[in-house]
Design a protein around this motif. Structure first.
Motif: not given
Lengths: 211, 259, 211
Positions: C18-19, C21-22, C39, C42-43, C45-47, C59, C62-65
């Protein structure tokens, strides 16, 4: 293996609490050994996270508490990071954190992405990877076409190839080889991770981008 | 890509080998088992197609065509039971080359299909410096220290305002006075050098004084006040008071000034 | 990166699965909202990991759902990272990951980069060595150049020179001399091991106008 699923419920799990992660894998040894291993995990994560290059087990070992095995720490850390947004990967002779591939679309909405390598550059890179060290004339011979200086320059600029001495023939042409950065770029642990030539030939027309 | 368009343009191919490989792949068999004969015909046909459209055809394409045609003729020699050994080898080399290019092209595709750093996966954007720089030590060894001392002294000395070294140049007039003063008191032959002033350390000053002395001596000899003699070339010059000194009185008169 | 110590045991914790996290914090909204928020975490953290500069909420947005609040994501991520080897910190211009300060000694390599003494300092030191005890004015005269107080201070700080009393003239200027550390550093048993001055500047002195 799942990250926290295997441990007992953390006994004192304030998130800010213990520097020693409660969810570390069971490790042979006394309490002291466990604490040292937990600290080792923390150190490994911080060290690899901060470093600009893959961290070799040797480099990590130098930073770990005495008696803690670098390989064991790396294995445990890698297991723990599976499925996380940032994963631990083995690449170019060391370990590095990399974002999970599924997050790329979101990241690239914000982070600028370099252009794809053109076909000629990729072919040249492949030829250098498989035939290194090789001269420019050697590359041209295999491709049956002349190699634009711009192509070589772009690979050089990206740090994917580097000179590897000269061939002792008249004119002493430069020999080219791939760099550790090449391995990093394509997520390879070493050149041995490249498919063997027979595998390449045997592979049926999978998904070859044609010109 | 294949079929029609292939016959229409060579522009999409990077050299004859590229086109040949594409034709070979179209045979859909292991590259090492392709039919060279079919390949030759297709290549020549592709070339013809391009020429009909009056596309520029580079020399290398034509050279390949000529070579392939030669190869075909050797492979198909009617009167011989077996094709020529030479032609077989050439055909084999061609398939080897095509197989190698094919392998490299697949390797390139394999690389292209991988998740690439900076495109599909990302590394830490702001790595931290893991080095603490300790600058408490110094690099300086004894030679450096000594060089620094010498350099400082040299510079300090060079920086002083330039004063030309005062030259003690003995003029002819001075020499004349000295000569007239001393020659009166000296009996017999005396070497010229003994009239020169004391304390001329420098070679240049000494030579200048000697020249002035000689000029003065010649002057005095011309007026008949003294006699000059040199026994050998470059030998010492001797001088003495002349027996009769018509101008001795005159020279004596100037003595008080000189003192 | 955050492990998931604070959450309930993951219900369905396929590792790579699962992308989302539970163990994400409870967030107002439907199931969809929760998944989107997970999600988003996750995004984020990675970004933030991949960005070459601190990430502003704008900024990140712009990347978030769609519908996921950047501020809320950042707050949740920051809470989750507390006590981890890598922490989320707010710095000028946005959010960035930093290794925890307590791990710095373990992961930092101390690199000794001895400084090159500036020319003026080395010359001053040499003059003091040869002419000690000497006043600052004396050094200036020999060097034929003025001497910055900072230069003397740096030599003092390095322990290479020390005051040696005062000169009994008006103003009672300090006299300077070299220290045992000076001898040690330059590998001298005593000052008598220094070559004679005349050997160093003999030529120059010959060219001097005689006094």
């Amino acid at each position: 293996m799942p990250r926290d699923a295997d441990g007992a419920p953390p006994p004192a799990a304030g998130p800010a609490a213990s520097p020693a992660s409660p969810d570390m894998p069971i490790h042979p040894g006394a309490e002291d050994g466990e604490a040292a291993f937990a600290l080792g995990l923390r150190i490994a994560e911080a060290l690899i996270f901060a470093s600009d290059r893959p961290v070799t087990p040797q480099r990590l070992a130098a930073a770990l508490p005495p008696g803690v095995d670098a390989r064991a720490v790396l294995t445990a850390l890698q297991a723990r990071m599976v499925g996380r947004p940032v994963e631990l990967v083995e690449v170019a002779g060391g370990f590095a954190f990399r974002t999970a591939p599924d997050l790329a679309p979101a990241i690239t909405r914000v982070v600028e992405v370099p252009r794809r390598l053109p076909r000629a550059a990729l072919e040249t890179l492949a030829i250098i990877a498989y035939h290194q060290p090789i001269t420019r004339a050697g590359i041209e011979e295999i491709r049956g076409a002349s190699l634009a200086q711009a192509t070589l320059d772009s690979l050089l600029e990206l740090g994917l190839i580097a000179p590897r001495g000269r061939m002792e023939v008249p004119g002493r042409p430069t020999l080219w080889g791939t760099t550790p950065r090449f391995l990093e770029h394509f997520g390879l642990r070493s050149l041995a991770d490249l498919p063997r030539r027979e595998e390449l030939v045997a592979e049926e027309e999978a998904a070859l981008p044609l010109p | 890509m294949r079929g029609e368009s292939l016959h229409l343009s060579l522009a999409g191919f990077e050299g004859p080998l590229d086109l040949l490989l594409e034709l070979a792949r179209a045979q859909k068999v292991d590259i090492r088992r392709i039919s060279i004969l079919a390949l030759v015909d297709q290549y020549v046909a592709a070339l013809e197609g391009a020429r009909r459209l009056r596309l520029e055809v580079a020399a290398e394409w034509l050279v390949m065509a000529a070579w392939l045609t030669w190869l075909k003729s050797r492979l198909l020699l009617p009167e011989q039971a077996e094709p020529e050994e030479e032609a077989l080898q050439a055909a084999e080399r061609l398939t080897e080359k095509l197989a190698e290019l094919d392998a490299m092209r697949r390797a390139a595709a394999w690389l292209a299909a991988r998740a690439q750093l900076g495109r599909e996966i990302f590394a830490r954007g702001q790595p931290e410096a893991l080095q603490l720089i300790d600058r408490s030590g110094i690099v300086a060894d004894l030679p450096a220290l000594l060089r620094a001392y010498a350099a400082a002294r040299r510079r300090a000395l060079a920086a002083r305002p330039y004063r030309p070294k005062p030259r003690r140049l003995w003029s002819v007039a001075e020499a004349l006075q000295q000569l007239r003063r001393l020659i009166g008191t000296t009996p017999g032959w005396v070497v010229l050098q003994s009239f020169l002033p004391e304390g001329l350390a420098d070679g240049l000053e000494r030579r200048a004084a000697l020249a002035s002395g000689l000029v003065a001596a010649l002057e005095e000899a011309r007026s008949g006040a003294l006699e000059l003699r040199q026994d050998a070339p470059f030998g010492p010059l001797w001088l003495r008071r002349a027996a009769s000194e018509p101008r001795a009185a005159e020279s004596k008169e100037s003595l008080p000034d000189a003192a």
